[in-house]
Design an enzyme around this catalytic site. Structure first.
Site, PDB file in Angstrom:
ATOM      1  N   GLY A 192       3.821   0.707   2.064  1.00 55.55           N
ATOM      2  CA  GLY A 192       5.014  -0.306   1.544  1.00 55.55           C
ATOM      3  C   GLY A 192       6.002   0.230   0.563  1.00 55.55           C
ATOM      4  N   GLY A 229       1.014  -1.228   0.360  1.00 54.44           N
ATOM      5  CA  GLY A 229      -0.059   0.226   0.052  1.00 54.44           C
ATOM      6  C   GLY A 229       0.889   1.446  -0.202  1.00 54.44           C
ATOM      7  CG  HIS A 282       3.532   5.713  17.235  1.00 59.64           C
ATOM      8  ND1 HIS A 282       4.342   6.222  16.424  1.00 59.64           N
ATOM      9  CD2 HIS A 282       3.055   5.382  14.975  1.00 59.64           C
ATOM     10  CE1 HIS A 282       4.099   7.459  15.457  1.00 59.64           C
ATOM     11  NE2 HIS A 282       3.377   6.123  14.554  1.00 59.64           N
ATOM     12  NE  ARG A 340      -4.447   6.721  13.747  1.00 63.02           N
ATOM     13  CZ  ARG A 340      -3.934   8.153  14.045  1.00 63.02           C
ATOM     14  NH1 ARG A 340      -4.971   8.767  15.102  1.00 63.02           N
ATOM     15  NH2 ARG A 340      -2.707   8.969  13.774  1.00 63.02           N
TER      16      ARG A 340
HETATM   17  N1  APR Z   1      -0.962 -10.408   3.837  1.00 64.66           N
HETATM   18  C1  APR Z   1       0.178  -8.988   3.154  1.00 64.66           C
HETATM   19  N2  APR Z   1      -0.917  -7.866   2.917  1.00 64.66           N
HETATM   20  C2  APR Z   1      -2.046  -7.101   3.841  1.00 64.66           C
HETATM   21  C3  APR Z   1      -2.700  -7.842   4.732  1.00 64.66           C
HETATM   22  C4  APR Z   1      -1.867  -9.296   4.552  1.00 64.66           C
HETATM   23  N3  APR Z   1      -2.320 -10.000   5.062  1.00 64.66           N
HETATM   24  N4  APR Z   1      -3.664  -7.117   4.728  1.00 64.66           N
HETATM   25  C5  APR Z   1      -3.910  -6.133   4.052  1.00 64.66           C
HETATM   26  N5  APR Z   1      -2.699  -5.908   3.777  1.00 64.66           N
HETATM   27  C6  APR Z   1      -2.568  -4.843   2.818  1.00 64.66           C
HETATM   28  C7  APR Z   1      -3.286  -3.857   1.712  1.00 64.66           C
HETATM   29  O1  APR Z   1      -3.428  -5.198   1.018  1.00 64.66           O
HETATM   30  C8  APR Z   1      -3.159  -2.590   1.590  1.00 64.66           C
HETATM   31  O2  APR Z   1      -2.470  -3.100   0.022  1.00 64.66           O
HETATM   32  O3  APR Z   1      -1.401  -3.717   3.355  1.00 64.66           O
HETATM   33  C9  APR Z   1      -1.804  -2.793   2.314  1.00 64.66           C
HETATM   34  C10 APR Z   1      -1.960  -1.928   3.795  1.00 64.66           C
HETATM   35  O4  APR Z   1      -1.591   0.039   3.047  1.00 64.66           O
HETATM   36  P1  APR Z   1      -2.595   0.814   2.914  1.00 64.66           P
HETATM   37  O5  APR Z   1      -4.117   0.443   3.111  1.00 64.66           O
HETATM   38  O6  APR Z   1      -2.026   1.822   2.001  1.00 64.66           O
HETATM   39  O7  APR Z   1      -2.159   1.649   4.217  1.00 64.66           O
HETATM   40  P2  APR Z   1      -0.601   2.084   4.620  1.00 64.66           P
HETATM   41  O8  APR Z   1      -0.699   3.293   4.466  1.00 64.66           O
HETATM   42  O9  APR Z   1       0.781   1.235   4.071  1.00 64.66           O
HETATM   43  O10 APR Z   1       0.127   2.090   6.101  1.00 64.66           O
HETATM   44  C11 APR Z   1      -0.162   0.995   6.521  1.00 64.66           C
HETATM   45  O11 APR Z   1       1.481   1.312   8.348  1.00 64.66           O
HETATM   46  O12 APR Z   1       1.469   3.058   9.121  1.00 64.66           O
HETATM   47  C12 APR Z   1       1.063   2.172   9.728  1.00 64.66           C
HETATM   48  O13 APR Z   1      -1.305   3.061  10.161  1.00 64.66           O
HETATM   49  C13 APR Z   1      -0.439   2.550   9.577  1.00 64.66           C
HETATM   50  O14 APR Z   1      -1.460  -0.026   9.947  1.00 64.66           O
HETATM   51  C14 APR Z   1      -1.378   1.205   8.924  1.00 64.66           C
HETATM   52  C15 APR Z   1      -0.103   0.470   8.173  1.00 64.66           C
END
Ligand code: APR
Length: 311
Positions: free
Chosen positions: A14, A11, A175, A82
């Site tokens: 990542g 996401g 945090h 969030r």
């Molecule tokens: N396995 C692999 N990937 C997963 C899984 C899983 N079981 N569940 C969710 N994902 C992936 C989603 O498909 C998505 O692509 O995790 C990614 C999260 O990306 P975003 O929704 O863009 O979130 P992001 O802003 O990257 O934040 C991720 O980091 O800072 C923290 O609070 C934030 O917990 C959150 C995390």
């Protein structure tokens, strides 16, 4: 031999993390997500940028944990971010399940890796990863303090109109809203900010730092911060991959240090090839120690809730 960093979750955090790792040519990257096509598409896009960016780090996108085999460092960003009005703690159950699942898979293929957890609520997610992995505590770290200090440094630089290169900042604790910014250990060109700013301005900076994540969430409306979190995770990975012995604030398991037991919480640590190589203990005033204890209490509550749910 090139080193290998896996980033779980393709996401916002990542994908930006993967981009920064390859642009710094730190390691080859495996970008893994549960959604089919997304990690593959983002990885191919990053590889196609590499001739222009002039780096030879390769990025592989996958949904298959076998591709993560023998990673040196694994950065876990999987989870849901969030939403406005949602606290980091609301994320607890959903993200705990995700972290549990991800950690089990990661450990199977990379039993020697160092884990850097980014998913929120951060300190609680570190407990899940630590318990599930069975890894020694030096190889389970949470990314929080680097981000919180970076935010504080940005605010100090804006306030005093100085280069960010002149700034340092120290933030301890969980945090969350209870984090503990330490003004007397925060400096501009080595001068504590307590010598350079009036108390009310310092107070405002500390408050803005503590609610820094929420400020971005309320502006973005559909997600949470990702540029600074990605930079901060990569700073930690770099210190490990390059064995820099760099002192950075990270969430680690305390076993009596700072008077806190069996709790992941942010403190200054030395990072090198063995992950967390030393916890740096500094003297705190009574008021600072009280604030740290308060922050620890709020993390402990989450960990207890997790334990009640069987995590
Ligand atoms: N396995 C692999 N990937 C997963 C899984 C899983 N079981 N569940 C969710 N994902 C992936 C989603 O498909 C998505 O692509 O995790 C990614 C999260 O990306 P975003 O929704 O863009 O979130 P992001 O802003 O990257 O934040 C991720 O980091 O800072 C923290 O609070 C934030 O917990 C959150 C995390």
């Amino acid at each position: 031999m090139k080193q290998k960093i896996t980033v779980v979750g393709a996401g916002n955090v990542g994908a930006t993390t993967a981009q920064r790792i390859c642009e710094k040519e730190l390691a080859d990257v495996v970008l893994l997500d549960i959604i089919e096509g997304v990690p593959q598409g983002k990885s191919l896009d990053l590889v196609e940028a590499s001739p222009v960016e002039k780096h030879d780090a390769f990025v592989t996108g996958t949904n298959n944990y076998e591709d993560t085999r023998d990673s040196d460092v694994v950065i876990i960003t999987a989870g849901i971010p969030r939403k406005p009005g949602m606290s980091r703690d609301d994320l607890l159950k959903t993200n705990a399940k995700i972290i549990k699942n991800v950690t089990m898979q990661i450990c199977k293929y990379s039993p020697e890796a160092t884990l850097i957890i980014v998913s929120n609520p951060l300190d609680a997610m570190c407990h899940v990863a630590y318990n599930v992995s069975g890894f020694p505590k030096n190889r389970v770290l949470g990314m929080a303090g680097v981000l919180d200090s970076s935010r504080m440094r940005a605010f100090i630089a804006m306030e005093l109109d100085v280069s960010i290169e002149n700034t340092t900042a120290f933030v301890l604790g969980g945090h969350g809203d209870t984090m503990v910014p330490l003004p007397r250990y925060s400096t501009v060109a080595g001068i504590p900010i307590t010598e350079l700013m009036l108390p009310d301005r310092i107070d405002a900076i500390c408050k803005r730092t503590a609610s820094g994540g929420g400020e971005i969430v309320s502006l973005l409306k559909t997600g949470s911060a990702f540029y600074a979190p990605a930079s901060s995770a990569v700073e930690m990975a770099k210190a490990i991959i390059r064995d820099k012995k760099q002192i950075l604030p990270c969430a680690v398991l305390l076993e009596g240090e700072y008077g806190i037991n069996d709790l992941f919480i942010g403190v200054p640590v030395k990072l090198g090839k063995n992950g967390m190589e030393e916890i740096i203990q500094i003297n705190l005033t009574e008021q600072e120690q009280g604030a740290l204890n308060h922050s620890a209490d709020s993390v402990r509550e989450l960990v207890k809730t997790l334990a009640d749910w069987g995590f």
